[in-house]
Design a protein around this motif. Structure first.
Motif, mmCIF file in Angstrom:
data_model
loop_
_atom_site.group_PDB
_atom_site.id
_atom_site.type_symbol
_atom_site.label_atom_id
_atom_site.label_comp_id
_atom_site.label_asym_id
_atom_site.label_seq_id
_atom_site.Cartn_x
_atom_site.Cartn_y
_atom_site.Cartn_z
ATOM 1 N N ALA A 117 20.452 9.517 14.106
ATOM 2 C CA ALA A 117 20.341 8.520 13.039
ATOM 3 C C ALA A 117 19.387 7.408 13.441
ATOM 4 O O ALA A 117 18.589 6.916 12.630
ATOM 5 N N THR A 118 19.469 7.001 14.719
ATOM 6 C CA THR A 118 18.548 5.957 15.206
ATOM 7 C C THR A 118 17.108 6.443 15.141
ATOM 8 O O THR A 118 16.191 5.717 14.721
ATOM 9 N N ARG A 119 16.911 7.671 15.563
ATOM 10 C CA ARG A 119 15.552 8.217 15.540
ATOM 11 C C ARG A 119 15.037 8.351 14.113
ATOM 12 O O ARG A 119 13.879 8.034 13.812
ATOM 13 N N THR A 120 15.905 8.811 13.214
ATOM 14 C CA THR A 120 15.478 9.014 11.826
ATOM 15 C C THR A 120 15.224 7.704 11.097
ATOM 16 O O THR A 120 14.236 7.562 10.357
ATOM 17 N N ASN A 121 16.097 6.720 11.324
ATOM 18 C CA ASN A 121 16.011 5.473 10.560
ATOM 19 C C ASN A 121 15.160 4.398 11.230
ATOM 20 O O ASN A 121 14.673 3.488 10.550
ATOM 21 N N ILE A 122 14.979 4.474 12.557
ATOM 22 C CA ILE A 122 14.210 3.454 13.263
ATOM 23 C C ILE A 122 12.986 4.052 13.944
ATOM 24 O O ILE A 122 11.864 3.576 13.771
ATOM 25 N N GLY A 123 13.221 5.101 14.736
ATOM 26 C CA GLY A 123 12.116 5.663 15.520
ATOM 27 C C GLY A 123 10.994 6.220 14.673
ATOM 28 O O GLY A 123 9.813 5.888 14.873
ATOM 29 N N ILE A 124 11.357 7.074 13.705
ATOM 30 C CA ILE A 124 10.323 7.705 12.871
ATOM 31 C C ILE A 124 9.583 6.678 12.014
ATOM 32 O O ILE A 124 8.348 6.691 11.945
ATOM 33 N N PRO A 125 10.287 5.747 11.301
ATOM 34 C CA PRO A 125 9.537 4.725 10.557
ATOM 35 C C PRO A 125 8.639 3.870 11.449
ATOM 36 O O PRO A 125 7.516 3.529 11.064
ATOM 37 N N ARG A 126 9.157 3.526 12.650
ATOM 38 C CA ARG A 126 8.312 2.747 13.557
ATOM 39 C C ARG A 126 7.077 3.549 13.970
ATOM 40 O O ARG A 126 5.958 3.016 14.024
ATOM 41 N N PHE A 127 7.284 4.841 14.242
ATOM 42 C CA PHE A 127 6.147 5.691 14.601
ATOM 43 C C PHE A 127 5.145 5.788 13.450
ATOM 44 O O PHE A 127 3.924 5.736 13.659
ATOM 45 N N ARG A 128 5.678 5.886 12.227
ATOM 46 C CA ARG A 128 4.780 5.972 11.077
ATOM 47 C C ARG A 128 4.000 4.673 10.877
ATOM 48 O O ARG A 128 2.823 4.692 10.520
ATOM 49 N N ILE A 129 4.659 3.550 11.097
ATOM 50 C CA ILE A 129 3.952 2.261 10.980
ATOM 51 C C ILE A 129 2.839 2.180 12.015
ATOM 52 O O ILE A 129 1.687 1.825 11.707
ATOM 53 N N ILE A 130 3.191 2.529 13.266
ATOM 54 C CA ILE A 130 2.183 2.476 14.335
ATOM 55 C C ILE A 130 1.055 3.461 14.062
ATOM 56 O O ILE A 130 -0.136 3.154 14.232
ATOM 57 N N LEU A 131 1.432 4.685 13.607
ATOM 58 C CA LEU A 131 0.416 5.684 13.308
ATOM 59 C C LEU A 131 -0.508 5.218 12.186
ATOM 60 O O LEU A 131 -1.740 5.398 12.252
ATOM 61 N N SER A 132 0.069 4.602 11.154
ATOM 62 C CA SER A 132 -0.748 4.104 10.045
ATOM 63 C C SER A 132 -1.713 3.027 10.521
ATOM 64 O O SER A 132 -2.896 3.025 10.157
ATOM 65 N N LEU A 133 -1.209 2.135 11.366
ATOM 66 C CA LEU A 133 -2.087 1.083 11.891
ATOM 67 C C LEU A 133 -3.171 1.664 12.790
ATOM 68 O O LEU A 133 -4.324 1.235 12.749
ATOM 69 N N VAL A 134 -2.796 2.661 13.601
ATOM 70 C CA VAL A 134 -3.793 3.296 14.477
ATOM 71 C C VAL A 134 -4.865 4.004 13.651
ATOM 72 O O VAL A 134 -6.063 3.904 13.923
#
Length: 580
Positions: A225-242
């Protein structure tokens, strides 16, 4: 301090203006997203624990009410068998209760609900009357079925624990987090309210403590749940910025590449100009990334190089002209000083001789001396006339007084004027020679120069042959003297200034080297065609009088020595006619 190139400066600017803000924004967005999702997970854990706790209490409370209704119904049965049949029917029909018993109140001790962990039941009691109590076991296995059916899809693990910490029901069938929950669960708990007790930042744990029964509902947020709700969105934000940063770097990189190449073209053009390559032009790699200012610089630079090249060419031509004028001045001074010296010496010598009083000079000697003085003075006069006419020829500003002239008489006068050494002339003049239209003085100057030139370069005292005849209704004149064959490349240069057949070191004849140049200029001014040739018979000059003394336009003058086959045949026929 080393100066950075444009591309290096742009990289530094991008790093400072794009990368650092993007990293900061990414950190802020990630933190905000993480905190908001964490709060959501906390709220979700507390809400689920409270919801399940309320449902369990409602389930037990409803069961007690149903058991009370059953007890009320039993009071209407008199016989024990009827009571037992009724209870058996209720047990079979609903399946919620088991082990119904009618107990005397005198033998009953504690009447509070009691949980049996072995068979997962709660012992409930209800009064039938003042003397009897009905008891039944409430099945709690239904809680496990409810968790399996209602909480299978969620990413939280739910545990229903008794007061000893034993699992009553759970949707975590592997029990991975059970031991950690038991260790971290507070000993003293708050009742009837969701409480957060997690020590893991992004995996909140919440409990809900029940009073009746004394159970604990624990909801654990799983790593998934942590990975789905926090890790993945954070990764997507970082990926979008990158990706956004890479896109910016790519666009700026392409822009910088074209800008750098075009600026290098400007540098190369400037370096070429500084090294004297004034015809260098800039050719840019134009695209949508090429700024207007750079295109403007290219246009202005190419215009500047064009103007500089034009000015440089004009300056070079002026310098060349000045050099030619300097050479002309030097050659003219040298020629005049050399050519004027001989006649002046003769004039001074013979005049001094005539003025001497210590000797007697007979009349014959006086006459001879005066004749020589006259000849040398005439020679000086001709040279002065030649010098005066050169500026008029070069500026195409000759003043002509055209009239009809008898070519035979003019030629006879010129032969006598030029022949100082009694050279033999053979003249073949046609009796019907057409009068020529020309300026008398200029024509005499032409013929005297030609005769003088023929005398100077005549070999073996051979006679100079002069012929005149009408060819195609045009008066033509030919002057032929005996000489060695002149190479064609030298023949084509004889009409230039200061060109002589003998060099300064091997000079054997007098002259300034301006004779044929003056002849050609005067002939062009009066519309007279002139042609020279050299063969084993000798050096020949042919004049064709067109009787139309219109000067040629200097801008459209063609090479006089490159003639077509028709012109060659025509001149050959003229020469043949003159010698027939």
């Amino acid at each position: 301090m080393k100066r950075l190139k444009i591309a290096e400066q742009i990289v530094v600017v991008l790093f400072l203006a794009v990368l650092i803000p993007f990293v900061t924004i990414g950190f802020i967005l990630s933190n905000i997203s993480q905190r908001s999702v964490r709060q959501e997970l906390v709220y979700s854990s507390q809400m689920i624990s409270g919801l399940i706790g309320d449902n369990v209490q409602n389930y037990v409370k409803n069961a007690e009410e149903e058991l009370g209704q059953i007890a009320s119904a039993i009071g209407f049965f008199y016989y024990e068998d009827d009571k037992n049949d009724f209870l058996s029917e209720i047990q079979e029909k609903y399946g919620k209760f088991s082990n119904f018993k009618v107990i005397d109140t005198l033998t009953l001790g504690n009447r509070k609900p009691v949980f049996n962990p072995k068979n997962l039941t709660i012992k409930l009691y209800a009064d039938i009357g003042s003397e009897d109590v009905v008891s039944a076991d409430l099945k709690m296995a239904i809680l496990q079925d409810a968790l399996d059916s209602k909480f299978t899809g969620i990413r939280q693990d739910v545990y229903i624990l008794d007061n000893a910490g034993n699992i009553i029901a759970t949707n975590d069938h592997d029990n991975k987090g059970y031991s950690a929950i038991v260790e971290n669960l507070p000993k003293e708990r708050e009742y009837q309210t969701p409480v957060l007790f997690s020590k893991i930042k992004n995996q909140p744990l919440a409990y809900y403590q029940l009073e009746n029964p004394n159970w604990t509902i624990v909801v654990k947020t799983t790593p998934d749940a942590t990975r789905t709700n926090i890790g993945i969105p954070r990764f997507r934000i970082i990926l979008s910025l990158v990706l956004a940063a890479l896109f910016i770097f790519a666009v700026v990189g392409i822009y910088t590449y074209y800008l750098y190449l075009n600026i290098r073209q400007l540098f190369k053009g400037i370096i070429a100009i500084s090294k004297g390559s004034y015809n260098r032009k800039i050719r840019l790699l134009k695209s949508i990334f090429t700024p207007h200012e750079v295109v403007f610089l290219e246009k202005e630079f190419n215009y500047m190089t064009k103007k500089v090249a034009s000015s440089y060419t004009e300056l070079s031509e002026k310098n060349l002209e000045l050099k030619r004028l300097d050479e002309f001045r030097s050659s003219l001074v040298s020629a005049i000083s050399h050519e004027f010296r001989t006649p002046l010496t003769s004039i001074i010598g013979y005049s001094s001789r005539l003025l001497r009083s210590d000797i007697e000079i007979d009349e014959g000697t006086k006459t001879k001396s005066l004749k020589i003085i006259k000849q040398q003075a005439q020679r000086l006069s001709r040279m002065v006339d030649d010098l005066l006419v050169i500026p008029e020829i070069e500026s195409f500003n000759l003043q002509l007084n055209t009239e009809e002239l008898d070519l035979a008489k003019i030629l006879e006068l010129c032969i006598a004027y030029a022949n100082a050494n009694d050279t033999k002339f053979e003249t073949n003049m046609a009796s019907d020679l057409i009068p020529v239209k020309a300026d008398k003085d200029k024509l005499i100057q032409i013929l005297v120069n030609l005769c003088d030139n023929a005398i100077k370069y005549n070999k073996d005292n051979a006679p100079i042959i002069i012929s005149a005849a009408n060819v195609e209704n045009k008066p033509c004149l030919s002057i032929l003297n005996k000489s060695d064959i002149i190479p064609k490349e030298m023949l084509n240069k004889l009409f230039d200034k200061f060109i002589r057949l003998d060099s300064e070191l091997t000079r054997t004849t007098r002259g300034t080297g301006l004779g044929l140049f003056i002849v050609k200029g005067l002939c062009d001014a009066m519309g007279i065609s002139i042609d020279i040739s050299s063969s084993k018979e000798g050096f020949e000059v042919v004049l064709v009088f067109n009787n139309d003394p219109k000067p040629k336009n200097p801008e459209f003058m063609e090479d006089e020595f490159e003639t077509s086959d028709d012109e060659t045949d025509n001149k050959s026929s003229i020469v043949d006619t003159l010698f027939l």
